[in-house]
Write a protein that holds these residues in place. Structure first.
Motif, PDB file in Angstrom:
ATOM      1  N   GLU A  87       5.356  -9.535  -2.775  1.00 42.43           N
ATOM      2  CA  GLU A  87       4.220  -8.817  -3.365  1.00 42.43           C
ATOM      3  C   GLU A  87       4.622  -7.392  -3.734  1.00 42.43           C
ATOM      4  OE1 GLU A  87      -0.560  -8.528  -2.383  1.00 42.43           O
ATOM      5  OE2 GLU A  87       0.871  -8.398  -0.727  1.00 42.43           O
ATOM      6  N   THR A  88       5.339  -6.727  -2.854  1.00 42.09           N
ATOM      7  CA  THR A  88       5.793  -5.364  -3.153  1.00 42.09           C
ATOM      8  C   THR A  88       6.856  -5.383  -4.240  1.00 42.09           C
ATOM      9  OG1 THR A  88       5.385  -4.789  -0.838  1.00 42.09           O
ATOM     10  CG2 THR A  88       6.682  -3.238  -2.139  1.00 42.09           C
ATOM     11  N   ALA A  89       7.741  -6.363  -4.212  1.00 41.51           N
ATOM     12  CA  ALA A  89       8.775  -6.474  -5.244  1.00 41.51           C
ATOM     13  C   ALA A  89       8.146  -6.615  -6.625  1.00 41.51           C
ATOM     14  CB  ALA A  89       9.684  -7.662  -4.947  1.00 41.51           C
ATOM     15  N   ALA A  90       7.076  -7.404  -6.728  1.00 43.44           N
ATOM     16  CA  ALA A  90       6.406  -7.583  -8.016  1.00 43.44           C
ATOM     17  C   ALA A  90       5.838  -6.263  -8.513  1.00 43.44           C
ATOM     18  CB  ALA A  90       5.305  -8.628  -7.888  1.00 43.44           C
ATOM     19  N   ALA A  91       5.284  -5.466  -7.592  1.00 45.30           N
ATOM     20  CA  ALA A  91       4.730  -4.164  -7.984  1.00 45.30           C
ATOM     21  C   ALA A  91       5.843  -3.211  -8.429  1.00 45.30           C
ATOM     22  CB  ALA A  91       3.951  -3.565  -6.822  1.00 45.30           C
ATOM     23  N   ILE A  92       6.948  -3.184  -7.695  1.00 46.70           N
ATOM     24  CA  ILE A  92       8.064  -2.311  -8.064  1.00 46.70           C
ATOM     25  C   ILE A  92       8.623  -2.718  -9.425  1.00 46.70           C
ATOM     26  CG2 ILE A  92      10.419  -1.624  -7.439  1.00 46.70           C
ATOM     27  CD1 ILE A  92       9.596  -1.961  -4.489  1.00 46.70           C
ATOM     28  N   ALA A  93       8.697  -4.015  -9.660  1.00 51.34           N
ATOM     29  CA  ALA A  93       9.234  -4.522 -10.925  1.00 51.34           C
ATOM     30  C   ALA A  93       8.354  -4.165 -12.107  1.00 51.34           C
ATOM     31  CB  ALA A  93       9.412  -6.039 -10.844  1.00 51.34           C
ATOM     32  N   GLY A  94       7.148  -3.679 -11.833  1.00 52.22           N
ATOM     33  CA  GLY A  94       6.234  -3.299 -12.906  1.00 52.22           C
ATOM     34  C   GLY A  94       6.646  -2.043 -13.649  1.00 52.22           C
ATOM     35  N   ILE A  95       7.565  -1.238 -13.066  1.00 55.15           N
ATOM     36  CA  ILE A  95       8.082  -0.066 -13.765  1.00 55.15           C
ATOM     37  C   ILE A  95       9.604  -0.145 -13.782  1.00 55.15           C
ATOM     38  CG2 ILE A  95       6.126   1.319 -12.957  1.00 55.15           C
ATOM     39  CD1 ILE A  95       8.183   2.890 -11.230  1.00 55.15           C
ATOM     40  N   PHE A  96      10.205   0.591 -14.684  1.00 55.42           N
ATOM     41  CA  PHE A  96      11.666   0.602 -14.771  1.00 55.42           C
ATOM     42  C   PHE A  96      12.238   1.286 -13.532  1.00 55.42           C
ATOM     43  CE2 PHE A  96      15.453   3.094 -16.357  1.00 55.42           C
ATOM     44  CZ  PHE A  96      16.341   2.040 -16.187  1.00 55.42           C
ATOM     45  N   ALA A 123      11.173 -12.056  -2.967  1.00 54.15           N
ATOM     46  CA  ALA A 123      11.462 -10.779  -3.615  1.00 54.15           C
ATOM     47  C   ALA A 123      12.723 -10.875  -4.467  1.00 54.15           C
ATOM     48  CB  ALA A 123      11.616  -9.679  -2.569  1.00 54.15           C
ATOM     49  N   ARG A 124      13.755 -11.556  -3.953  1.00 52.71           N
ATOM     50  CA  ARG A 124      14.991 -11.716  -4.726  1.00 52.71           C
ATOM     51  C   ARG A 124      14.726 -12.473  -6.022  1.00 52.71           C
ATOM     52  NH1 ARG A 124      17.334 -12.839   0.388  1.00 52.71           N
ATOM     53  NH2 ARG A 124      17.472 -15.070  -0.104  1.00 52.71           N
ATOM     54  N   GLU A 125      13.884 -13.491  -5.926  1.00 54.09           N
ATOM     55  CA  GLU A 125      13.562 -14.277  -7.119  1.00 54.09           C
ATOM     56  C   GLU A 125      12.832 -13.434  -8.158  1.00 54.09           C
ATOM     57  OE1 GLU A 125      11.095 -18.385  -8.296  1.00 54.09           O
ATOM     58  OE2 GLU A 125      11.451 -17.854  -6.196  1.00 54.09           O
ATOM     59  N   ILE A 126      11.933 -12.574  -7.705  1.00 54.09           N
ATOM     60  CA  ILE A 126      11.198 -11.707  -8.630  1.00 54.09           C
ATOM     61  C   ILE A 126      12.136 -10.717  -9.307  1.00 54.09           C
ATOM     62  CG2 ILE A 126       9.497  -9.828  -8.715  1.00 54.09           C
ATOM     63  CD1 ILE A 126       7.964 -11.426  -6.496  1.00 54.09           C
ATOM     64  N   PHE A 127      13.019 -10.101  -8.527  1.00 57.50           N
ATOM     65  CA  PHE A 127      13.938  -9.117  -9.092  1.00 57.50           C
ATOM     66  C   PHE A 127      14.985  -9.754  -9.998  1.00 57.50           C
ATOM     67  CE2 PHE A 127      12.943  -6.183  -5.350  1.00 57.50           C
ATOM     68  CZ  PHE A 127      12.164  -5.340  -6.122  1.00 57.50           C
ATOM     69  N   ALA A 128      15.250 -11.052  -9.801  1.00 60.53           N
ATOM     70  CA  ALA A 128      16.260 -11.732 -10.619  1.00 60.53           C
ATOM     71  C   ALA A 128      15.931 -11.666 -12.100  1.00 60.53           C
ATOM     72  CB  ALA A 128      16.406 -13.182 -10.169  1.00 60.53           C
ATOM     73  N   ALA A 129      14.646 -11.513 -12.415  1.00 57.30           N
ATOM     74  CA  ALA A 129      14.249 -11.395 -13.825  1.00 57.30           C
ATOM     75  C   ALA A 129      14.609 -10.035 -14.407  1.00 57.30           C
ATOM     76  CB  ALA A 129      12.746 -11.639 -13.954  1.00 57.30           C
ATOM     77  N   LYS A 130      14.906  -9.083 -13.535  1.00 51.73           N
ATOM     78  CA  LYS A 130      15.304  -7.737 -13.966  1.00 51.73           C
ATOM     79  C   LYS A 130      16.822  -7.632 -13.825  1.00 51.73           C
ATOM     80  CE  LYS A 130      11.075  -6.133 -14.538  1.00 51.73           C
ATOM     81  NZ  LYS A 130      10.568  -5.575 -15.811  1.00 51.73           N
ATOM     82  N   LYS A 131      17.554  -8.113 -14.820  1.00 50.91           N
ATOM     83  CA  LYS A 131      18.999  -8.275 -14.710  1.00 50.91           C
ATOM     84  C   LYS A 131      19.734  -6.970 -14.425  1.00 50.91           C
ATOM     85  CE  LYS A 131      18.781 -12.665 -15.588  1.00 50.91           C
ATOM     86  NZ  LYS A 131      19.040 -13.665 -14.519  1.00 50.91           N
ATOM     87  N   ASN A 132      19.220  -5.854 -14.918  1.00 51.51           N
ATOM     88  CA  ASN A 132      19.917  -4.580 -14.756  1.00 51.51           C
ATOM     89  C   ASN A 132      19.569  -3.861 -13.457  1.00 51.51           C
ATOM     90  OD1 ASN A 132      21.312  -4.843 -17.158  1.00 51.51           O
ATOM     91  ND2 ASN A 132      19.710  -3.820 -18.353  1.00 51.51           N
ATOM     92  N   LEU A 133      18.510  -4.308 -12.780  1.00 51.31           N
ATOM     93  CA  LEU A 133      18.107  -3.654 -11.537  1.00 51.31           C
ATOM     94  C   LEU A 133      19.128  -3.965 -10.444  1.00 51.31           C
ATOM     95  CD1 LEU A 133      14.595  -3.357 -10.012  1.00 51.31           C
ATOM     96  CD2 LEU A 133      16.405  -4.334  -8.616  1.00 51.31           C
ATOM     97  N   GLN A 189       0.839  -1.208   0.000  1.00 44.24           N
ATOM     98  CA  GLN A 189       0.000   0.000   0.000  1.00 44.24           C
ATOM     99  C   GLN A 189       0.870   1.252   0.000  1.00 44.24           C
ATOM    100  OE1 GLN A 189      -1.954   1.605   3.587  1.00 44.24           O
ATOM    101  NE2 GLN A 189      -3.914   1.267   2.538  1.00 44.24           N
ATOM    102  N   ALA A 190       1.954   1.220   0.775  1.00 42.26           N
ATOM    103  CA  ALA A 190       2.855   2.374   0.798  1.00 42.26           C
ATOM    104  C   ALA A 190       3.446   2.613  -0.582  1.00 42.26           C
ATOM    105  CB  ALA A 190       3.961   2.151   1.829  1.00 42.26           C
TER     106      ALA A 190
END
Length: 540
Positions: free
Chosen positions: A333-342, A355-365, A306-307
């Motif tokens: 859940e929050t990581a997935a939302a953050i990953a929705g934008i660059f 969260a680490r697993e979700i961000f792993a798909a964003k190699k440059n993040l 929500q924040a």
């Protein structure tokens, strides 16, 4: 500079890491080992033959070890030029043997202070003989090799292997430079302790500064943590340095979990985001979104998701390519939302496996885990380079609470308005001046930063709020019914009037203008509630 085969080594170390192995390597090459106290004991326990310094000098260690290596037979053996006939004659006349290698790391002065030792123990950990030997050996690097860091033992051993028991000139020069850097940092630590007391560890982190005048000389010592890809722009080079003794954890100490190497701008922005997130340590979940070192969205919520949602709604346009910091463990859940934008960088005290697993798909993040949040009220110094010098000031760690606020208008703020005022004030202290922040229900509604006048900051923040309302299909911008914070006083009523026109109903500002009466009258005319803090927070 001649190459000298190492025949005699003097080893006297506080940190005995790798000492036995180094001694064994030297002994295997027929090097005579000379040592003192605990180092000699450690070498003997490793089965090595060692000669005591007292045998070399003809004098015993005395005065509780304060006097043992300060002797001509030590420093003559270190400083003699081996290609100078007069020096060689003096060595022969006074029976001074050459010393080809010195292995010394100094008494643990910094660690002794950091553990809160008594003054007498701290004084005893000011090394005298050690720095003297280090400097003598380093000065005579044409013939003598100096090692001050166990991390260099392996490279030294390879040098011996490559040079048939000698060291190269390039290696000796590099080690000499490192030795002088170590003694400089050591002396700086001692000087800072005398100047600032037990909070000496580094003048950028000393609490004592609040009550201590600025020292006439300010020794600053840092060690390079990393080279950066480039500076603010690609044609600029850059690096990150950290204090010789860490005094607070922050972005510089954060662990990078994934992503490309951090850039100068990444680190600068991540620091700004983390410092603001730290304001909410121990409170409800908070999310801070930063772009170009300015917050563009800040919110607290019953959940981190929500924040994030509320922070993003403040200015989703600026959030693209931004930096995100949170005040608590980052969940999936929050990581997935953050990953929705660059997003360039995400920093959190802890990050869940999901969260680490979700961000792993964003190699440059770049994902950073910082551990404990920095203390936003810590003391210390802030410095900025200018042409020809440094500007030094104490950190802006001032704070106000509800009890510090002075109501100056006819209408008193409601409990919710006071809460929104304090939230807006917390954010405004982290926004570049001139800063205007609208906030409502624990979230920023509009932020105006870095303008040349306060009225324009108020208007820009309102424009951004209007754009957000149009983007999300709201009937009215979030600034309607909000509280507005100004980092410094309103010099004219125009800025306050602009805030009222944007829908603000409460104002928090330092006060102190010669036109305060005019501004208060304008607030009363608009039906606003206004409080003065008596403290401003310029951030340039």
């Amino acid at each position: 500079m001649a190459s000298t085969i190492i025949k005699r080594a003097l080893l006297s170390v506080s940190d005995k890491t790798g000492l036995a192995q180094l001694g064994a390597v030297l002994a295997a090459r027929g090097v005579e080992l000379v040592s003192t106290g605990g180092s000699a004991k450690a070498l003997r326990e490793a089965g090595l033959e060692v000669r005591d310094v007292s045998d070399l000098t003809g004098f015993p260690e005395m005065m509780d070890g304060r006097v043992k290596t300060l002797h001509p037979k030590i420093h003559g053996g270190l400083l003699a030029l081996r290609d100078n006939d007069k020096h060689l004659a003096a060595m022969a006349e006074h029976e001074i043997g050459a010393i080809d290698l010195v292995v010394v790391n100094l008494y643990p002065f910094e660690a002794t202070v950091a553990k809160g030792a008594e003054r007498a123990e701290i004084i005893e950990n000011i090394d005298i003989g050690g720095p003297s030997m280090v400097r003598s050996a380093a000065k005579n690097h044409g013939f003598v090799t100096i090692l001050t860091d166990p991390a260099d033992y392996a490279a030294f051993e390879q040098e011996l292997a490559d040079n048939h028991g000698a060291t190269s000139e390039a290696f000796r020069i590099r080690m000499a430079g490192k030795a002088y850097a170590r003694t400089a940092a050591y002396d700086a630590a001692i000087a800072n302790w005398f100047a600032f007391g037990d909070a000496f560890t580094h003048p950028l982190g000393t609490e004592a500064l609040q009550a201590t005048p600025f020292a006439e000389t300010l020794p600053l010592t840092f060690k390079r943590a990393d080279l950066l890809r480039y500076g603010e722009n690609p044609h600029q080079s850059a690096a990150i340095y950290v204090p010789q003794v860490a005094v607070a954890r922050g972005v510089a100490q954060a662990k990078q979990m994934q992503g490309k190497a951090l850039s100068y701008n990444n680190l600068n922005d991540a620091d700004a985001a983390l410092e603001l997130a730290a304001e909410f340590a121990g409170q409800a979940p908070a999310v801070v979104i930063v772009k170009h070192a300015n917050p563009c969205g800040v919110a607290q919520g019953v959940s981190l998701l929500q924040a994030w949602t509320n922070a993003l709604q403040c200015d989703s346009v600026s959030a693209f390519g931004g930096i995100v910091a949170v005040n608590t463990e980052l969940d999936g859940e929050t990581a997935a939302a953050i990953a929705g934008i660059f997003t360039e960088v995400v920093i959190a005290p802890k990050v869940t496996a999901e969260a680490r697993e979700i961000f792993a798909a964003k190699k440059n993040l770049r994902l950073l885990e910082c551990g404990d949040l920095p203390d936003p009220r810590r003391g210390g110094l802030f410095m900025k380079s200018i042409a020809g010098g440094l500007l030094i000031q104490s950190r802006d760690n001032g704070a106000v609470g509800q009890a510090d606020l002075k109501v100056v208008t006819k209408r008193e703020p409601t409990a919710q308005e006071l809460k929104d005022c304090l939230f807006a004030w917390t954010v405004a202290r982290h926004v570049k001046s001139n800063a205007i922040v609208y906030a409502k229900d624990g979230a920023t509604a509009g932020i105006g930063a870095g303008q040349m006048n306060r009225r324009d900051s108020a208007r820009i923040a309102a424009i951004k709020a209007r754009e957000a309302a149009d983007s999300y299909g709201w009937g009215a911008p979030l600034t309607m019914g909000s509280a507005v914070a100004s980092d410094a006083f309103f010099p004219f009523a125009d800025g306050l009037i602009a805030a009222a026109e944007a829908g603000a109903t409460a104002v928090i500002q330092p006060g102190g203008s010669i036109r305060d009466d005019e501004v208060i009258a304008a607030a009363d005319a608009a039906g606003l509630a206004m409080v003065f803090t008596g403290m401003r927070h310029f951030r340039h």
